[in-house]
Design an enzyme around this catalytic site. Structure first.
Site, mmCIF file in Angstrom:
data_model
loop_
_atom_site.group_PDB
_atom_site.id
_atom_site.type_symbol
_atom_site.label_atom_id
_atom_site.label_comp_id
_atom_site.label_asym_id
_atom_site.label_seq_id
_atom_site.Cartn_x
_atom_site.Cartn_y
_atom_site.Cartn_z
ATOM 1 C CB ALA A 65 -0.908 0.005 1.229
ATOM 2 N N GLY A 108 -0.423 -5.168 0.468
ATOM 3 C CA GLY A 108 -1.620 -5.043 -0.349
ATOM 4 C C GLY A 108 -1.473 -5.696 -1.713
ATOM 5 C CD GLU A 111 -3.667 -7.567 2.517
ATOM 6 O OE1 GLU A 111 -4.086 -7.847 3.642
ATOM 7 O OE2 GLU A 111 -3.339 -6.409 2.168
ATOM 8 C CD GLU A 131 0.611 -6.057 5.393
ATOM 9 O OE1 GLU A 131 -0.192 -6.031 4.462
ATOM 10 O OE2 GLU A 131 1.315 -7.061 5.665
#
Length: 257
Positions: A65, A108, A111, A131
């Site tokens: 992200a 992300g 994901e 993360e």
């Protein structure tokens, strides 16, 4: 479109979406995710599209992200932004989605790849949920889809240490469909997409729905729990320190607060 490139007829009945923030290793900012979601919604309604490929570039599918958009946020800010509404809409795409992954698929990015129905990876692909290294935890399905895909022990190790796995490991764990040379990863993904596109689009969509129903039993409950905990990390001083250190390119000094 600013952050993605679309080739509507990359192959017959196959569309290609390319994430296009190369300088940021295709980091997933909110604008990119909104463009992606809107494009998928449009393609989902297009009868000339039966299969959709999502890719990045050889260096990175998506390296996570966009931390700069989150670094100064508090829990209430993250809840108000509701960035995961976009992810929920992407998950509802009816047509088969294939991720063509080369290089980094982290946070992300990992994901997003797992949100797709299949993953074709180049030999250089690396998957991870790092993360924890910036004081937070996965929030877009990382603790749920990864655990269902590769099992509790390895998922726990990846989530709690932030370690990466190679394409070969990902194949052995059942996370991806196949490994191909870097120069062929997009071509091999297109071949898989063409095979599926040659099938009944009605049957393909119904079959996808049925497979996902088996895979996602209780997933929504898990995602709700994951999301709550993700938001809570933004109440910690460690989150502020972790993201600040990332932006300043230094090692974080966590205090457990």
């Amino acid at each position: 479109m600013k952050y993605i490139q679309l080739t509507e007829q990359y192959r017959p009945y196959v569309s290609l979406i390319q994430l296009n923030r190369p300088k940021e290793l295709n980091a997933l900012n909110m604008e990119l995710m909104q463009e992606l979601q809107q494009t998928l919604t449009t393609l989902d309604a297009d009868t000339n599209v039966r299969v959709i490929i999502i890719t990045g570039n050889e260096k990175a599918f998506a390296a996570g992200a966009d931390i700069k958009q989150m670094a100064d946020k508090k829990t209430i800010d993250m809840v108000a932004i509701d960035q995961f509404k976009t992810w929920d809409l992407i998950k509802k795409t009816k047509k088969p989605l294939i991720a063509a992954v080369s290089g980094f698929a982290l946070g992300g990015g990992c994901e997003l790849a797992m949100t797709c129905d299949m993953i074709v990876a180049s030999e250089t692909a690396k998957f991870g949920q790092p993360e924890i290294k910036i004081g937070i935890m996965p929030g877009a399905g990382g603790t749920q889809r990864l655990t269902k895909a590769i099992g509790k022990a390895k998922a726990m190790e990846m989530v709690l240490t932030g370690s990466f796995i190679s394409a070969e490991e990902a194949l052995n764990y059942g996370l991806i469909n196949k490994i191909v040379p870097v120069e062929l990863y997009l071509e091999e993904t297109a071949k898989l997409a063409e095979t599926i596109a040659a099938m009944s689009p009605v049957a393909a969509q119904l079959a996808k729905e049925a497979v996902n129903r088996a895979f996602e039993t209780h997933l929504d409950e898990g995602l709700h729990f994951e999301r709550k905990n993700f938001y809570l990390t933004f109440s910690s001083e460690d989150q502020k320190e972790g993201m600040k250190a990332f932006i300043e390119k230094r090692n974080p000094e966590y205090q457990g607060k």
